[in-house]
Design an enzyme around this catalytic site. Sequence first.
Site, PDB file in Angstrom:
ATOM      1  N   GLY A   1       3.741  24.944 -17.150  1.00  0.00           N
ATOM      2  CA  GLY A   1       2.595  24.246 -17.724  1.00  0.00           C
ATOM      3  C   GLY A   1       2.606  24.317 -19.240  1.00  0.00           C
TER       4      GLY A   1
ATOM      5  NE  ARG B   1       4.176  23.367 -12.654  1.00  0.00           N
ATOM      6  CZ  ARG B   1       3.743  24.434 -13.321  1.00  0.00           C
ATOM      7  NH1 ARG B   1       4.518  25.506 -13.380  1.00  0.00           N
ATOM      8  NH2 ARG B   1       2.571  24.436 -13.928  1.00  0.00           N
TER       9      ARG B   1
ATOM     10  CG  ASP C   1       3.958  33.877 -13.514  1.00  0.00           C
ATOM     11  OD1 ASP C   1       4.017  32.639 -13.697  1.00  0.00           O
ATOM     12  OD2 ASP C   1       3.170  34.398 -12.711  1.00  0.00           O
TER      13      ASP C   1
ATOM     14  CB  THR D   1       0.752  30.826 -19.657  1.00  0.00           C
ATOM     15  OG1 THR D   1      -0.270  30.599 -18.675  1.00  0.00           O
ATOM     16  CG2 THR D   1       0.868  32.319 -19.904  1.00  0.00           C
TER      17      THR D   1
ATOM     18  CG  ASP E   1      -3.666  30.717 -16.311  1.00  0.00           C
ATOM     19  OD1 ASP E   1      -4.681  30.051 -16.596  1.00  0.00           O
ATOM     20  OD2 ASP E   1      -2.861  30.384 -15.426  1.00  0.00           O
TER      21      ASP E   1
ATOM     22  CG  ASP F   1      -1.101  34.614 -15.997  1.00  0.00           C
ATOM     23  OD1 ASP F   1      -0.404  34.283 -16.978  1.00  0.00           O
ATOM     24  OD2 ASP F   1      -1.086  33.994 -14.924  1.00  0.00           O
TER      25      ASP F   1
ATOM     26  NE  ARG G   1      -1.912  29.605 -10.103  1.00  0.00           N
ATOM     27  CZ  ARG G   1      -0.696  29.159 -10.378  1.00  0.00           C
ATOM     28  NH1 ARG G   1      -0.307  28.020  -9.887  1.00  0.00           N
ATOM     29  NH2 ARG G   1       0.133  29.849 -11.121  1.00  0.00           N
TER      30      ARG G   1
END
Length: 328
Positions: A15, A76, A107, A130, A132, A134, A176
């Site tokens: 992303g 992707r 990741d 990213t 996120d 994360d 997520r």
Amino acid sequence: MAQKIKNIAVLTSGGDAPGMNAAIRAVVRACSYYKVNCFGVYKGYEGLINNELEELNARSVRNIINKGGTFLKSARSKTFRTVEGRQKAHANLVKNNIDALVVIGGDGSFTGALKLSEEFNFPVVGVPGTIDNDINGTDYTIGYDTALNTVVDAIDKIRDTASSHNRLFLIEVMGRDAGDIALNSGIGAGAEEILIPEEDMGVERLIESLKKSKTTGKTSSIIVVAEGDTSGKNIFELGQYVENNLEGYEVRVSVLGHIQRGGTPSCFDRVLASKLGVGAVEALLDNKREVMIGIVHKKVTIVPLVDALKKRVHKHDKLIKVADITSV
């Protein structure tokens, strides 16, 4: 600085995130500074498989630091998940005399980078990009700060409507597995409730909390929900449940979606991306491989990719307490 590397390739994968262009720019200009050739790979790992490489110089990346997205494009790649796909990607690296690869992504991108390095003994360095936030081993990822500001701005606008019509809005944000965006934007925008994957609030507790808020005089409410929260099968089902069990409010649902990934990167993300991009090139020239460049306590750090891929332990207790106190 022990320099054996002459040609470095850079790609963006997964992303997109605001600040990726700033990271690419930093990699390219660091290569120019250290007299190393730099090649951009278009469309991520898929472009590597299809040999879509182009040599870049310092002027190739002018006027991109302020632009969102990634000018190298991202994709992707299912093919890269196969041994055959990675073999083809490695063959193209060898054919183009590439000595090392910088991968900007999350990741999934790092998993691919690690496999490429392990299977072909190829030097790879990751840069965390990213929204996120994360990734293990870094306090911040590229794009996270910009996404927060985008979400807060959107919630501020939605609150105007909520207040005007005595409505309760459930606003879904990305995340997520990690509630960083929901928790921080919720506090920043003054949300009444924040639902994140790491904390199972439960629908009954949510209803009780909203009823309590109403008795204190609140005529409208904002609930920020991370997409990974499991209070309902989805946010629309959760909204319907709240409406059926809470009198006096019209319930509306807003899913912010991909708007969070776009937009001009914040100054914080531009500076972070620049630090990490330069750090990636310097790490490769110092013969580091299978590592990620992160930032911890404002210092650029080097983290093994295997550690970066470990599940991040989120410690939200203090922020959750702040959210509870400030939402009374």
